[in-house]
Design an enzyme around this catalytic site. Structure first.
Site, mmCIF file in Angstrom:
data_model
loop_
_atom_site.group_PDB
_atom_site.id
_atom_site.type_symbol
_atom_site.label_atom_id
_atom_site.label_comp_id
_atom_site.label_asym_id
_atom_site.label_seq_id
_atom_site.Cartn_x
_atom_site.Cartn_y
_atom_site.Cartn_z
ATOM 1 N N GLU A 198 0.853 -1.198 0.000
ATOM 2 C CA GLU A 198 0.000 0.000 0.000
ATOM 3 C C GLU A 198 0.878 1.233 0.000
ATOM 4 O O GLU A 198 2.087 1.129 0.244
ATOM 5 C CB GLU A 198 -0.887 0.015 1.252
ATOM 6 N N HIS A 257 -9.456 10.584 5.437
ATOM 7 C CA HIS A 257 -9.255 9.677 4.307
ATOM 8 C C HIS A 257 -9.743 10.385 3.049
ATOM 9 O O HIS A 257 -10.827 10.961 3.048
ATOM 10 C CB HIS A 257 -10.027 8.373 4.523
ATOM 11 N N ARG A 287 -1.939 10.423 2.209
ATOM 12 C CA ARG A 287 -3.373 10.720 2.366
ATOM 13 C C ARG A 287 -3.695 12.177 2.635
ATOM 14 O O ARG A 287 -4.663 12.714 2.108
ATOM 15 C CB ARG A 287 -3.921 9.948 3.575
ATOM 16 N N HIS A 309 -11.353 10.030 9.453
ATOM 17 C CA HIS A 309 -11.141 8.583 9.374
ATOM 18 C C HIS A 309 -10.553 7.985 10.643
ATOM 19 O O HIS A 309 -10.994 6.932 11.090
ATOM 20 C CB HIS A 309 -10.197 8.326 8.192
ATOM 21 N N ARG A 352 -0.469 8.581 10.216
ATOM 22 C CA ARG A 352 -0.463 7.107 10.272
ATOM 23 C C ARG A 352 -0.316 6.487 8.893
ATOM 24 O O ARG A 352 -0.996 6.869 7.945
ATOM 25 C CB ARG A 352 -1.755 6.598 10.903
HETATM 26 P P1 FAD Z 1 -13.196 -0.361 17.455
HETATM 27 O O1 FAD Z 1 -12.928 -1.480 16.538
HETATM 28 O O2 FAD Z 1 -13.860 0.825 16.889
HETATM 29 O O3 FAD Z 1 -14.084 -0.907 18.673
HETATM 30 C C1 FAD Z 1 -14.635 -0.015 19.610
HETATM 31 C C2 FAD Z 1 -15.505 -0.795 20.588
HETATM 32 O O4 FAD Z 1 -15.808 0.036 21.701
HETATM 33 C C3 FAD Z 1 -16.841 -1.250 20.033
HETATM 34 O O5 FAD Z 1 -17.100 -2.558 20.492
HETATM 35 C C4 FAD Z 1 -17.852 -0.295 20.681
HETATM 36 O O6 FAD Z 1 -19.142 -0.841 20.877
HETATM 37 C C5 FAD Z 1 -17.180 -0.075 22.010
HETATM 38 N N1 FAD Z 1 -17.607 1.155 22.702
HETATM 39 C C6 FAD Z 1 -17.406 2.442 22.328
HETATM 40 N N2 FAD Z 1 -17.930 3.273 23.247
HETATM 41 C C7 FAD Z 1 -18.469 2.503 24.214
HETATM 42 C C8 FAD Z 1 -19.184 2.762 25.420
HETATM 43 N N3 FAD Z 1 -19.447 4.016 25.850
HETATM 44 N N4 FAD Z 1 -19.605 1.714 26.171
HETATM 45 C C9 FAD Z 1 -19.378 0.429 25.758
HETATM 46 N N5 FAD Z 1 -18.720 0.132 24.631
HETATM 47 C C10 FAD Z 1 -18.272 1.145 23.868
HETATM 48 N N6 FAD Z 1 -6.987 0.208 9.894
HETATM 49 C C11 FAD Z 1 -6.086 -0.642 9.355
HETATM 50 O O7 FAD Z 1 -5.049 -0.923 9.964
HETATM 51 N N7 FAD Z 1 -6.346 -1.204 8.128
HETATM 52 C C12 FAD Z 1 -7.462 -0.947 7.403
HETATM 53 O O8 FAD Z 1 -7.654 -1.485 6.329
HETATM 54 C C13 FAD Z 1 -8.407 -0.037 7.939
HETATM 55 N N8 FAD Z 1 -9.530 0.282 7.256
HETATM 56 C C14 FAD Z 1 -10.483 1.044 7.872
HETATM 57 C C15 FAD Z 1 -11.696 1.269 7.222
HETATM 58 C C16 FAD Z 1 -12.703 1.972 7.853
HETATM 59 C C17 FAD Z 1 -14.004 2.200 7.159
HETATM 60 C C18 FAD Z 1 -12.488 2.491 9.152
HETATM 61 C C19 FAD Z 1 -13.573 3.252 9.856
HETATM 62 C C20 FAD Z 1 -11.274 2.311 9.792
HETATM 63 C C21 FAD Z 1 -10.262 1.585 9.161
HETATM 64 N N9 FAD Z 1 -9.044 1.355 9.793
HETATM 65 C C22 FAD Z 1 -8.131 0.508 9.232
HETATM 66 C C23 FAD Z 1 -8.824 1.811 11.172
HETATM 67 C C24 FAD Z 1 -9.090 0.632 12.137
HETATM 68 O O9 FAD Z 1 -10.157 -0.131 11.653
HETATM 69 C C25 FAD Z 1 -9.427 1.105 13.534
HETATM 70 O O10 FAD Z 1 -8.493 2.055 13.962
HETATM 71 C C26 FAD Z 1 -9.403 -0.058 14.521
HETATM 72 O O11 FAD Z 1 -10.238 -1.085 14.066
HETATM 73 C C27 FAD Z 1 -9.852 0.404 15.905
HETATM 74 O O12 FAD Z 1 -9.989 -0.728 16.717
HETATM 75 P P2 FAD Z 1 -10.417 -0.558 18.237
HETATM 76 O O13 FAD Z 1 -10.503 -1.930 18.800
HETATM 77 O O14 FAD Z 1 -9.542 0.414 18.892
HETATM 78 O O15 FAD Z 1 -11.865 0.123 18.174
HETATM 79 C C1 SIN Z 2 -7.982 1.977 3.362
HETATM 80 O O1 SIN Z 2 -8.246 0.809 3.088
HETATM 81 O O2 SIN Z 2 -7.811 2.867 2.529
HETATM 82 C C2 SIN Z 2 -7.896 2.358 4.806
HETATM 83 C C3 SIN Z 2 -6.733 1.683 5.400
HETATM 84 C C4 SIN Z 2 -6.374 2.279 6.725
HETATM 85 O O3 SIN Z 2 -7.018 3.198 7.203
HETATM 86 O O4 SIN Z 2 -5.383 1.802 7.291
#
Ligand code: FAD
Ligand code: SIN
Length: 564
Positions: free
Chosen positions: A151, A266, A312, A373, A408
């Site tokens: 990427e 993004h 980005r 994003h 990032r």
């Molecule tokens: P999340 O996966 O967001 O989980 C948060 C959790 O907290 C959920 O279960 C929610 O219910 C819970 N929660 C929140 N508030 C509360 C509350 N008050 N009480 C109880 N529970 C709560 N990153 C990459 O490395 N590669 C990618 O390809 C990529 N693509 C992406 C595409 C999209 C569309 C998006 C939005 C993000 C992408 N990212 C990517 C970023 C990455 O997905 C996230 O940064 C990562 O998944 C965050 O993980 P997390 O476990 O910290 O939070």
């Molecule tokens: C993307 O697939 O373009 C998002 C990947 C990322 O946020 O790491």
């Protein structure tokens, strides 16, 4: 520090902001609500929360309780498209841990925390292997070997993926693994309102449970893994759960937060009136997708030598520049150079979703524009997830380990959540095993320090929360967005300070309103941080300070409740 002295507004606000000093959002009598005890409480069920839970549950003497405010699967993790980066097959690709570190540092704009980055890249290999052993079905070639893609700004192919639904596959595997463990209990539909503390140590959380009742969960150790803040913005790739609850809770509990100004935008989100702002993965431009104006001009080569594969933040700003120039509210992503079979194989979900909105991406360009994003900053942690509040750990997007610096690299975020989620869970279990149960305790009435007076959100009451939410999202998008300046940031902060003084002081009784209060508080913190950083660095671009100022700002900016 130069900043506060140079800015009278920041100085004035440091003297106190009504509403920002509130400790608990819900007014409750501890003797009148139900109680529960657990060993390790994990708030969040994305990649960070479930990695923490699985690591903590390796000590089978301990109970691990996982909360999610929606379903277990609904998270940013589930929506990840591009993939997860790890140097998993160096002998095949010529890659190395040093190269992964170097690529990450190259985009981090001078402030990456290298020791944490070393941990992430090195331990990431083992953690990703574990994910595969847990049944995560990444794409493989015809010989059955894992496929790795490259990427933007990664110098080797090191991204594991599953079509354009990588996150869904990872979430499935982690949820299944967690549900199989006897000592992990999961409670979806449980909203954490606030962290509970005694004498400055976190001892659990106050929640609104599955039936909407208040409940106190006392825990030996608490891991915050609540994800990001994208929903503060009118335009975002983030799911509905990303409202900054964890940041606001941690702030109220006194934790040190860091780097909140670094919001990554993004460049390519589907832009159709009425349609969800669905992410169009960067991998599409990696495969040959080209951004064009409506008139067909492939404009990115005017802005950067890497054209469509420029970083980005550059692509996002260039798109906005073009939108200003053309008066259009979007640009077009043309997939004409990518073979039809390749589109079907690599981007099945984008193909299907676009079709549901009447766009055939094989023949027509996709209307896109930038959107919020990823939150680079968060609750400041050490390499084991420990925050400045004893008993509280944090991991994933809500946390800030400093590995991304000010910008990032794609696909490093899932890796960060996986590695530091695991470390936090392991550390929480280690500490919990040596601690007694926390005792329930009486809490001060939250309203007593508040001014102005408490108002209640009764039907027909004084606050139109839907209107406030929509105004908040527009304010952040227009004034704290891709391109910022001191005048807009100051006016946004004054507006937010007015809003925090009133709705933040209100005594609400429902999840929607508490969420809005969290969003107000988090927006205030992000805006305050963006105003403080009077330079441009990484994803933070200030038109009034377009250069990087290493003399004054080659460092992290921290903020906590004690500052006000
Ligand atoms: P999340 O996966 O967001 O989980 C948060 C959790 O907290 C959920 O279960 C929610 O219910 C819970 N929660 C929140 N508030 C509360 C509350 N008050 N009480 C109880 N529970 C709560 N990153 C990459 O490395 N590669 C990618 O390809 C990529 N693509 C992406 C595409 C999209 C569309 C998006 C939005 C993000 C992408 N990212 C990517 C970023 C990455 O997905 C996230 O940064 C990562 O998944 C965050 O993980 P997390 O476990 O910290 O939070
Ligand atoms: C993307 O697939 O373009 C998002 C990947 C990322 O946020 O790491």
């Amino acid at each position: 520090m130069t900043e506060p002295k140079d800015n009278p507004l920041l100085e004035k606000l440091r003297a106190g902001v009504p509403g920002m000093s509130r400790r608990y959002l819900a007014d409750f009598e501890i003797s009148r609500i139900s109680h529960r005890f657990t060993d390790v409480l994990v708030i969040g069920s994305g990649i960070a929360g479930l990695s923490a839970a699985l690591a903590a549950a390796e000590n089978e003497e301990l109970e691990v309780l996982v909360l999610a405010k929606s379903s277990l699967e609904e998270s940013a993790t589930r929506w990840a498209q591009g993939g997860i980066a790890a140097v998993i097959l160096p002998e095949r690709t010529g890659d190395s841990l040093e190269a992964h570190m170097r690529d990450t540092i190259d985009v981090a704009a001078g402030i990456a925390e290298e020791e944490n980055l070393r941990i992430m890249t090195a331990e990431g290999v083992e953690r990703v292997r574990e994910l595969v052993e847990r049944g995560t079905d990444f794409d493989r070639n015809t010989e059955g070997e894992l496929q790795l893609t490259r990427e933007g700004a990664h110098s080797f192919p090191r991204i594991l993926h599953r079509g354009d639904t990588t996150g869904q596959e990872i979430a499935r595997a982690l949820v299944e693994a967690a549900l199989k463990k006897n000592n992990i209990l999961c409670r979806p539909g449980t909203f954490a309102i606030d962290l509970l503390d005694r004498e400055g140590s976190c001892i659990g959380a106050l929640v609104a449970n599955e039936t909407g009742q208040l409940e106190a969960i006392w825990a030996r150790q608490t891991v915050l893994a609540t994800g990001g803040v994208g929903r503060l913005y009118r335009e975002t790739t983030n799911p509905s759960v990303a409202t900054g609850d964890g940041l606001a809770m941690a702030f109220r509990a006194g934790a040190r937060l860091m780097d909140l100004e670094f919001i990554q935008f993004h460049p390519t989100t589907l832009y159709l009136a009425g349609a969800d702002r669905f992410l169009i993965t960067e991998a599409i431009r990696g495969e040959g997708g080209v951004l064009r104006t409506q008139a067909g001009d492939a404009f990115m080569k005017r802005f950067h030598e890497l054209a469509d594969l420029a970083p980005r933040d550059v692509v996002s700003r260039s798109i906005l520049e073009i939108m200003k120039e053309t008066g259009e509210n979007k640009v077009w992503l043309d997939l004409g150079a990518i073979a039809e079979d390749r589109i079907r194989e690599r981007f099945p979900r984008i193909l299907e979703l676009s079709r549901s909105f009447g766009i055939d991406i094989i023949r027509e360009p996709i209307p896109v524009r930038p959107s919020a994003h990823y939150s680079i900053g968060g609750v400041s942690t050490d390499p084991n997830g420990r925050t400045s509040v004893p008993g509280l750990l944090a991991a994933g997007e809500v946390a800030c380990t400093g590995v991304h610096g000010a910008n990032r690299l794609g696909s490093n975020s899932l890796l960060e959540g996986l590695v530091f989620g695991h470390r936090s869970g392991r550390e929480a279990a280690r500490t919990a095993a040596g601690l007694p149960r926390p005792e329930p305790f009486p809490l001060p009435k939250p309203g007593k320090e508040l001014s102005p007076e408490i108002v209640t959100n009764t039907p027909g009451g004084e606050l139109d929360l839907a209107d406030l939410l929509s105004s908040l999202k527009s304010l952040l998008w227009y004034k704290v967005g891709v391109e910022r300046n001191g005048r807009d940031l100051s006016s946004a902060l004054e507006q937010l300070s007015t809003w925090t003084a009133y709705p933040l002081a209100a005594d609400f009784r429902d999840v929607e309103s508490w969420t809005l209060q969290n969003m107000l508080q988090t927006s205030w913190l992000v805006t305050y941080s963006a105003l403080r950083r009077m330079e441009s660095r990484g994803v933070h671009y200030r038109a009034d300070h377009p250069d990087r100022d290493d003399l004054n700002f080659s460092r992290h900016l921290a903020i906590s409740r004690a500052d006000f």
